[in-house]
Design a protein around this motif. Structure first.
Motif, mmCIF file in Angstrom:
data_model
loop_
_atom_site.group_PDB
_atom_site.id
_atom_site.type_symbol
_atom_site.label_atom_id
_atom_site.label_comp_id
_atom_site.label_asym_id
_atom_site.label_seq_id
_atom_site.Cartn_x
_atom_site.Cartn_y
_atom_site.Cartn_z
ATOM 1 N N MET A 1 4.112 1.554 51.874
ATOM 2 C CA MET A 1 5.275 2.048 51.111
ATOM 3 C C MET A 1 4.816 2.581 49.751
ATOM 4 S SD MET A 1 8.691 -0.219 50.571
ATOM 5 C CE MET A 1 10.283 0.522 50.638
ATOM 6 N N ARG A 2 5.406 3.682 49.302
ATOM 7 C CA ARG A 2 5.031 4.257 48.011
ATOM 8 C C ARG A 2 5.574 3.376 46.885
ATOM 9 N NH1 ARG A 2 7.107 10.254 48.427
ATOM 10 N NH2 ARG A 2 9.007 9.181 49.021
ATOM 11 N N THR A 3 4.781 3.258 45.812
ATOM 12 C CA THR A 3 5.170 2.324 44.740
ATOM 13 C C THR A 3 5.426 3.057 43.421
ATOM 14 O OG1 THR A 3 2.837 1.981 44.233
ATOM 15 C CG2 THR A 3 3.865 0.380 45.725
ATOM 16 N N ALA A 4 6.396 2.522 42.675
ATOM 17 C CA ALA A 4 6.728 3.110 41.364
ATOM 18 C C ALA A 4 6.936 2.001 40.349
ATOM 19 C CB ALA A 4 7.992 3.950 41.479
ATOM 20 N N ILE A 5 6.567 2.300 39.107
ATOM 21 C CA ILE A 5 6.892 1.410 37.982
ATOM 22 C C ILE A 5 7.912 2.145 37.123
ATOM 23 C CG2 ILE A 5 6.012 0.376 35.844
ATOM 24 C CD1 ILE A 5 3.306 0.102 37.338
ATOM 25 N N VAL A 6 8.995 1.459 36.787
ATOM 26 C CA VAL A 6 9.974 2.020 35.855
ATOM 27 C C VAL A 6 9.848 1.241 34.555
ATOM 28 C CG1 VAL A 6 12.413 2.383 35.368
ATOM 29 C CG2 VAL A 6 11.547 2.729 37.697
ATOM 30 N N VAL A 7 9.571 1.946 33.462
ATOM 31 C CA VAL A 7 9.450 1.281 32.155
ATOM 32 C C VAL A 7 10.799 1.389 31.447
ATOM 33 C CG1 VAL A 7 8.182 1.161 29.987
ATOM 34 C CG2 VAL A 7 7.032 1.988 32.058
ATOM 35 N N GLY A 8 11.433 0.234 31.198
ATOM 36 C CA GLY A 8 12.734 0.222 30.529
ATOM 37 C C GLY A 8 13.865 0.069 31.525
ATOM 38 N N ALA A 9 14.755 -0.849 31.232
ATOM 39 C CA ALA A 9 15.873 -1.123 32.151
ATOM 40 C C ALA A 9 17.210 -0.906 31.460
ATOM 41 C CB ALA A 9 15.776 -2.538 32.700
ATOM 42 N N SER B 1 15.471 5.933 47.932
ATOM 43 C CA SER B 1 14.654 7.010 48.494
ATOM 44 C C SER B 1 13.388 6.481 49.154
ATOM 45 C CB SER B 1 14.298 8.017 47.398
ATOM 46 O OG SER B 1 15.452 8.663 46.958
ATOM 47 N N GLY B 2 13.279 5.183 49.309
ATOM 48 C CA GLY B 2 12.168 4.620 50.083
ATOM 49 C C GLY B 2 10.978 4.159 49.265
ATOM 50 N N ARG C 1 -0.209 -1.457 38.518
ATOM 51 C CA ARG C 1 -0.655 -0.211 39.160
ATOM 52 C C ARG C 1 0.415 0.294 40.128
ATOM 53 N NH1 ARG C 1 -5.010 -3.418 38.503
ATOM 54 N NH2 ARG C 1 -6.636 -2.484 37.190
ATOM 55 N N ALA C 2 0.544 1.612 40.213
ATOM 56 C CA ALA C 2 1.522 2.194 41.145
ATOM 57 C C ALA C 2 1.165 3.659 41.396
ATOM 58 C CB ALA C 2 2.927 2.099 40.558
ATOM 59 N N ASP C 3 1.866 4.253 42.376
ATOM 60 C CA ASP C 3 1.654 5.675 42.653
ATOM 61 C C ASP C 3 2.328 6.555 41.593
ATOM 62 O OD1 ASP C 3 0.352 5.111 45.121
ATOM 63 O OD2 ASP C 3 2.313 4.717 46.017
ATOM 64 N N LEU C 4 3.389 6.002 40.998
ATOM 65 C CA LEU C 4 4.222 6.814 40.107
ATOM 66 C C LEU C 4 4.760 5.948 38.969
ATOM 67 C CD1 LEU C 4 6.137 9.472 39.912
ATOM 68 C CD2 LEU C 4 7.814 8.039 41.078
ATOM 69 N N VAL C 5 4.925 6.545 37.775
ATOM 70 C CA VAL C 5 5.550 5.820 36.649
ATOM 71 C C VAL C 5 6.756 6.636 36.168
ATOM 72 C CG1 VAL C 5 5.254 5.000 34.271
ATOM 73 C CG2 VAL C 5 3.375 4.773 35.914
ATOM 74 N N VAL C 6 7.872 5.964 36.007
ATOM 75 C CA VAL C 6 9.050 6.596 35.402
ATOM 76 C C VAL C 6 9.261 5.917 34.049
ATOM 77 C CG1 VAL C 6 11.521 7.062 35.592
ATOM 78 C CG2 VAL C 6 10.082 7.085 37.649
ATOM 79 N N THR D 1 18.774 13.091 40.383
ATOM 80 C CA THR D 1 17.957 14.263 40.735
ATOM 81 C C THR D 1 16.541 13.833 41.129
ATOM 82 O OG1 THR D 1 19.199 15.531 39.120
ATOM 83 C CG2 THR D 1 17.138 16.504 39.871
ATOM 84 N N LEU D 2 15.955 12.945 40.320
ATOM 85 C CA LEU D 2 14.585 12.487 40.595
ATOM 86 C C LEU D 2 14.519 11.809 41.966
ATOM 87 C CD1 LEU D 2 11.741 12.133 39.336
ATOM 88 C CD2 LEU D 2 12.495 9.901 38.501
ATOM 89 N N ALA D 3 15.481 10.932 42.218
ATOM 90 C CA ALA D 3 15.477 10.201 43.493
ATOM 91 C C ALA D 3 15.658 11.162 44.676
ATOM 92 C CB ALA D 3 16.587 9.154 43.483
ATOM 93 N N ARG D 4 16.502 12.165 44.485
ATOM 94 C CA ARG D 4 16.738 13.131 45.572
ATOM 95 C C ARG D 4 15.439 13.866 45.898
ATOM 96 N NH1 ARG D 4 19.644 17.284 43.186
ATOM 97 N NH2 ARG D 4 21.113 15.688 42.530
ATOM 98 N N HIS D 5 14.732 14.336 44.847
ATOM 99 C CA HIS D 5 13.485 15.083 45.100
ATOM 100 C C HIS D 5 12.411 14.170 45.657
ATOM 101 C CE1 HIS D 5 14.837 18.896 43.630
ATOM 102 N NE2 HIS D 5 15.147 18.410 42.433
ATOM 103 N N LEU D 6 12.382 12.918 45.207
ATOM 104 C CA LEU D 6 11.289 12.020 45.625
ATOM 105 C C LEU D 6 11.495 11.410 47.014
ATOM 106 C CD1 LEU D 6 10.330 10.372 42.230
ATOM 107 C CD2 LEU D 6 8.836 11.731 43.719
ATOM 108 N N LYS D 7 12.495 11.892 47.733
ATOM 109 C CA LYS D 7 12.565 11.546 49.169
ATOM 110 C C LYS D 7 11.441 12.270 49.900
ATOM 111 C CE LYS D 7 17.480 10.686 49.490
ATOM 112 N NZ LYS D 7 18.750 11.367 49.476
#
Ligand code: FAD
Length: 371
Positions: free
Chosen positions: A1-9, A23-24, A140-145, A296-302
Motif C-alpha cells: 500500500m502507498r504511504t503518506a505522512i500528513v504534517v499538521g492536523a 484514495s487508497g 518515512r513514506a512515499d509522499l508528504v503533505v 482535489t489532491l485525493a482525487r488526483h492521487l487515486k
C-alpha cells in the motif's frame, strides 16, 4: 500500500488525511499539539467547500441556508450601506470550527494513524521516498503533505528564500455569543475597524472584528479591547459582546503569504492549506480553500502515477488560491481604510453597487417567475 505522512492536523491536514485514505493510501498524521481539535470560533463554509466535503464523504454540512432576518452592510450608527436580503444572495453554512473538524476526523478509518505531540523539524527526499524528521524520530513514506499552517516548517525547508508571512496591518477578534436575535447578520464598516456576525447552524452567533494596529502588540484583555472599540456601535453589536464569555474571546494578528506563492509541489512533497496559501480572512475562504485542496489532491492521487497527480494538483490549485489571496487582501485594504473622506467615498460606492445588484437580482427573479 502507498504511504503518506500528513504534517499538521488542522482542518486542512485532517481533510487531506481523510481524502488520501479514501484514495487508497496509508496515512500517518503528525501533529505538534497534544491533542486534536480546533479553536472556539465559527467558520464560513461556502458551497464549493460543502461540495469538497461531500467528495471526502462528509455530508453533514448541508448546502447553504437562506439568510434569516435583515442582513447586509451597515455603518457604525446602524444605517444600511447595502441591504443583502434584497439581493437574494447565497449565504455560506456557518459552523463551529471544532464541529467541522470533528466531522472530518470522525470519518478516519483504520488506515489513518495519528501521532499528537510530535513537532516536525525538517523534511528531505530522494528517488526512493521522503523522510520527515521530528526531534529524534524519523518517519518515512512515499509522499508528504505539509498542512502545517502559515509558518510551515516544511515550506521554509523547501523554500528558504521565500519571504513567507506578510502582516496585514490589522488584528482580529472572534467570539461566540449565546443570544436570541432576529437579526440575520452582516458586516459594519467604520474607520479602520470592522465588525461582522452570523448565525451558526447550532443557533448561536459567531462574531468577528478587526482593528488597525501594529503587529504583535500585547492585548491583555481582548474582550475589554473589543468592547471599547465597538461597544458604542449599533445593536445588536453591544448585545453580542455582552452575550460572549469574556475569557473566550480570541485575538490574532492577521497575516497572509507573500505573492507570488511558492509551487505547491516539490518532488514528493505537497503543500496544502495555509502552508501553501494563507490568506486574510476577508472572504472567509482560507479553510474552504484547504478543503478544496484536500479533495482535489485525493482525487488526483487515486492514479498510480503520483508525480503526474501532484503536478495536476499544483496546476489546478495554485492559480485559484493566488486569486483568493489577492482578492482577500484587496477587500481588507478597502475595509480597513481609516481616512474620513476615503471611507465616505467607499461607503457611497458600495451603496451604489448594492442598489445596482438589487435591481439585477429583482430582474432575475421576475425573469425566473415568467419562465
Ligand atoms: C480571524 C480568522 C477568521 C477566519 N475565518 C474563516 C472563515 O470563516 N472561513 C474560512 O474558510 N476560513 C477562515 N479563516 C482561515 C482559516 O482559519 C485557515 O485558512 C485554516 O484554519 C487553515 O487550516 P490549515 O489546516 O491549513 O492550517 P492550521 O489551521 O494553521 O493548522 C496547522 C496545523 O499544523 C500544526 N503544526 C504546525 N507546525 C507543525 C509542526 N512543525 N509539526 C507538527 N504539526 C505542526 C498546528 O498545530 C496545526 O494543528 C479565518 C482565519 C482567521 C485568522
Amino acid at each position: 500500500m502507498r504511504t503518506a505522512i500528513v504534517v499538521g492536523a488542522g482542518i486542512g491536514g485532517a481533510a487531506a488525511a481523510l481524502g488520501l485514505e479514501r484514495s487508497g493510501w496509508q496515512v500517518t498524521v503528525l501533529e505538534r499539539a497534544p491533542e486534536l481539535g480546533e479553536v472556539g470560533a465559527g467558520i464560513s463554509v461556502w458551497p464549493s467547500a460543502v461540495a469538497a466535503l461531500a467528495e471526502l464523504g462528509v455530508t453533514e454540512v448541508q448546502q447553504a441556508v437562506a439568510l434569516v432576518g435583515p442582513a447586509g452592510m451597515r455603518r457604525p450608527d446602524g444605517g444600511w450601506v447595502v441591504e443583502a436580503t434584497a439581493l437574494g444572495m447565497e449565504a455560506p453554512v456557518m459552523i463551529h470550527r471544532a464541529r467541522l473538524h470533528a466531522l472530518i476526523t470522525e470519518r478516519f478509518g483504520p488506515e489513518v494513524a495519528i501521532r499528537t505531540g510530535v513537532t516536525v523539524t525538517g523534511v528531505s527526499q530522494n528517488p526512493a521516498g521522503a523522510e520527515v524528521v521530528a526531534g529524534d524520530e524519523v518517519f518515512r513514506a512515499d509522499l508528504v503533505v505539509a498542512a502545517d499552517g502559515l509558518r510551515s516548517v516544511v515550506r521554509q525547508t523547501l523554500h528558504p528564500q521565500y519571504a513567507g508571512p506578510r502582516y496585514s496591518g490589522y488584528t482580529a477578534y472572534r467570539g461566540i455569543a449565546d443570544v436570541e436575535l432576529t437579526d440575520g447578520g452582516g458586516e459594519t464598516w467604520g474607520r479602520g475597524r470592522r465588525f461582522g456576525f452570523a448565525r451558526l447552524i447550532d443557533g448561536r452567533f459567531y462574531w468577528y472584528a478587526t482593528a488597525n494596529r501594529p503587529a504583535a502588540q500585547v492585548v491583555a484583555d481582548p474582550h475589554a479591547d473589543v468592547l471599547e472599540a465597538f461597544g458604542s456601535w449599533h445593536e445588536p453589536i453591544p448585545a453580542l459582546l455582552a452575550g460572549t464569555p469574556p475569557e473566550s474571546v480570541l485575538q490574532n494578528d492577521i497575516y497572509d503569504l507573500t505573492l507570488p506563492l511558492v509551487p505547491f509541489v516539490s518532488g514528493r512533497v505537497a503543500l496544502l492549506g495555509d502552508a501553501a496559501h494563507a490568506m486574510t480572512p476577508n472572504l472567509g475562504r482560507g479553510a474552504c480553500t484547504a478543503l478544496e485542496d484536500a479533495a482535489t489532491l485525493a482525487r488526483h492521487l487515486k492514479s498510480p502515477d503520483w508525480a503526474a497527480a501532484l503536478a495536476a494538483y499544483d496546476a489546478e490549485r495554485r492559480p485559484a488560491a493566488t486569486k483568493l489571496v489577492r482578492a482577500s487582501r484587496g477587500i481588507g485594504w478597502v475595509g480597513q481604510l481609516d481616512h474620513q473622506v476615503a471611507c465616505a467615498v467607499r461607503d457611497g460606492m458600495l451603496a451604489v453597487g448594492g442598489k445596482l445588484a438589487g435591481v439585477t437580482a429583482r430582474r432575475r427573479r421576475v425573469g425566473q417567475s415568467r419562465t
